[in-house]
Design an enzyme around this catalytic site. Structure first.
Site, PDB file in Angstrom:
ATOM      1  N   ASP A  91       9.224   2.945   0.151  1.00  0.00           N
ATOM      2  CA  ASP A  91       8.136   3.547   0.909  1.00  0.00           C
ATOM      3  C   ASP A  91       8.302   3.096   2.358  1.00  0.00           C
ATOM      4  OD1 ASP A  91       5.851   4.269   2.206  1.00  0.00           O
ATOM      5  OD2 ASP A  91       4.479   3.561   0.646  1.00  0.00           O
ATOM      6  N   TYR A 119       0.852  -1.191   0.000  1.00  0.00           N
ATOM      7  CA  TYR A 119       0.000   0.000   0.000  1.00  0.00           C
ATOM      8  C   TYR A 119       0.881   1.231   0.000  1.00  0.00           C
ATOM      9  CZ  TYR A 119      -3.497   3.448   1.511  1.00  0.00           C
ATOM     10  OH  TYR A 119      -4.309   4.551   1.601  1.00  0.00           O
ATOM     11  N   LYS A 177       3.686   8.733   9.093  1.00  0.00           N
ATOM     12  CA  LYS A 177       3.412   8.093  10.381  1.00  0.00           C
ATOM     13  C   LYS A 177       4.388   8.534  11.478  1.00  0.00           C
ATOM     14  CE  LYS A 177       0.397   4.827   8.267  1.00  0.00           C
ATOM     15  NZ  LYS A 177       0.391   4.015   7.084  1.00  0.00           N
TER      16      LYS A 177
HETATM   17  C1  LIG Z   1      -0.055   4.529   5.674  1.00  0.00           C
HETATM   18  C2  LIG Z   1       0.790   4.306   4.495  1.00  0.00           C
HETATM   19  C3  LIG Z   1       0.824   5.216   3.423  1.00  0.00           C
HETATM   20  C4  LIG Z   1      -0.121   6.374   3.333  1.00  0.00           C
HETATM   21  O1  LIG Z   1       0.095   7.318   4.339  1.00  0.00           O
HETATM   22  P1  LIG Z   1      -1.103   8.322   4.718  1.00  0.00           P
HETATM   23  O2  LIG Z   1      -0.483   9.256   5.695  1.00  0.00           O
HETATM   24  O3  LIG Z   1      -2.196   7.475   5.269  1.00  0.00           O
HETATM   25  O4  LIG Z   1      -1.522   9.011   3.465  1.00  0.00           O
HETATM   26  C5  LIG Z   1       1.740   5.008   2.426  1.00  0.00           C
HETATM   27  N1  LIG Z   1       2.575   3.960   2.455  1.00  0.00           N
HETATM   28  C6  LIG Z   1       2.579   3.068   3.455  1.00  0.00           C
HETATM   29  C7  LIG Z   1       3.569   1.949   3.444  1.00  0.00           C
HETATM   30  C8  LIG Z   1       1.665   3.199   4.498  1.00  0.00           C
HETATM   31  O5  LIG Z   1       1.632   2.279   5.463  1.00  0.00           O
END
Ligand SMILES: *Cc1c(COP(=O)(O)O)cnc(C)c1O
Length: 433
Positions: free
Chosen positions: A231, A143, A259
């Protein structure tokens, strides 16, 4: 479910689609009505009735010190008193960027945004802009936020051109996104702008990279001149002081953070090599902007969180997560389940599966068994909040004491027995004892 949560749920669903502002918070995957959080402290969240739960959601990883840490709340109020947003640069942005540069090998420059989604979206634009190529490769089950081009799913685990993973995403938006299986190194061509990957996958449950996977991606990207994007929205500053590159000897071209880096307030960051980052406006021709980007309250929170994380924080998190993983494995196995508790440092998740899960196809097979909702509810009844979805990982925080962890395992023992009999009778209502 008791009255105050239920009453609020009715009001919420009247004015907010599905009652939630992010779909993962709904109980759609597990059934029932969510608890509404009134307040939280340390390892615990409290619902509208004042009932406490040991919380392993921790804002899906945004909280690493635990809820409402006094160092963070103090930094937030001190910053807020000086003003909450200006539309002009601030020292806090520089301090946070410097801290990221100091911590993360391979990062020379940082652009702060307001969410992980913005970070990945910008990373793709930058990669396309600097390479002059369009194709993006992502991995099934990873994701990367909810931008059009990354909301794609692949059919049955076979490498396939992107299909929109949401209504409202045009075929055009995903036409250049190729989705391939996690833990397999794709063969790239010279139309590929970038490969984006969660270096430890944590949105299909916890799936670790196989030995050589990330190294292989680096080699394949180099072979065709594509950029490698990690990511690290979940892994960044959570699996180690400097994120995954402290652990694995692979340096991506670009990093995405979110996060943890916001200390519980909205921040994301795109970071990487100077020559690439200088492609961003106003230096370069790749545009990106944000009214609240680098917000002074959020940077203050993020900075104090990063400053409180030292080597010992990570060994503490690791130790607790290991104990939790071993405890959960034992009680679920004793109850009768076949489980894989998959763990990478502080991150862990449970798969109801006979075999280790290494990709999204296997993750989906495990979820299809349908055991998770039973265990989730049995835990919630006993005062332990897991995420209301089988693909989420658990986020033990630094506020989870040994007592909290031991209590979790004790409660899980009874919960596992209850879940086992409920799940079995659902599967085979006539087979009896
Ligand atoms: C949560 C998440 C996102 C998106 O971040 P948001 O602040 O919710 O837009 C992108 N990549 C990873 C791996 C994530 O866990």
């Amino acid at each position: 479910m008791n009255d105050l949560n239920m009453a609020m749920w009715e009001r919420a669903t009247t004015v907010i689609p599905g009652g939630v502002n992010s779909p993962v918070r709904s109980f759609a995957a597990v059934g029932g009505v969510p608890y509404f959080v009134q307040r939280a402290k340390g390892a615990y969240v409290y619902d509208l009735n004042g009932r406490g739960y040991i919380d392993y959601v921790q804002s899906y990883g945004a909280s690493i010190l635990g809820h409402s840490d006094s160092r963070v709340t103090r930094a937030i109020s001190q910053a807020a008193e000086k003003g909450t947003t200006f539309g002009a640069p601030t020292e806090g942005e520089v301090l946070l960027a410097e801290e990221v540069v100091r911590r993360v090998r391979g990062v020379d420059m940082v652009r702060l945004v307001s969410s992980g989604t913005e970070a990945t979206m910008t990373a793709l634009r930058l990669a396309r802009g600097v390479t002059g190529r369009n194709k993006v490769v992502k991995f099934d089950g990873c994701y990367h936020g909810h931008s059009d081009q990354l909301l794609t799913a692949s059919g049955s685990g076979v490498a396939a051109l992107g299909l929109a993973g949401s209504a409202g995403v045009s075929q055009g938006a995903v036409a250049d996104t190729l989705v391939v299986p996690y833990n397999e190194i794709p063969v790239l061509d010279d139309e590929t702008a970038c490969v984006i990957v969660e270096p430890v996958a944590a949105n299909m449950g916890l799936v670790s990279p196989k030995d050589g996977f990330l190294e292989g991606l680096r080699r394949e990207c180099d072979r065709v001149g594509a950029l490698l994007i990690f990511d690290e929205v979940i892994t960044g500053f959570r699996v180690a002081r400097g994120g995954i590159t402290d652990i694995i000897d692979v340096t991506p071209d670009l990093f995405c953070f979110g996060k943890v880096i916001g200390g519980g307030l909205p921040i994301g960051a795109l970071a990487g090599r100077r020559d690439l980052m200088e492609g961003l406006a106003p230096l370069g021709s790749i545009y990106q902007a944000g009214t609240l980007s680098g917000n002074p309250v959020a940077t203050a929170a993020g900075l104090v969180v990063l400053e409180s994380l030292d080597e010992s924080s990570y060994s503490m998190l690791d130790g607790r997560s290991k104990f939790l993983a071993e405890g959960l494995e034992k009680v679920l196995t004793d109850a009768g389940f076949s489980v894989q508790i998959q763990r990478f440092g502080p991150l862990l998740s449970l798969f109801f599966s006979d075999d280790i899960v290494t990709n999204y196809v296997q993750a989906k097979e495990s979820v299809a068994g349908g055991a998770y909702p039973y265990f989730f509810h049995a835990m919630l009844q006993r005062g332990v909040a897991l995420a209301p979805g089988p693909y989420e990982v658990m986020f033990p925080s630094l506020a989870h004491s040994w007592d909290d962890i031991e209590l979790t395992v004790d409660l899980a023992s009874a919960a596992a027995a209850q879940a086992w009999s409920a799940w079995r009778s659902k599967l085979a209502p006539t087979s009896g004892s």
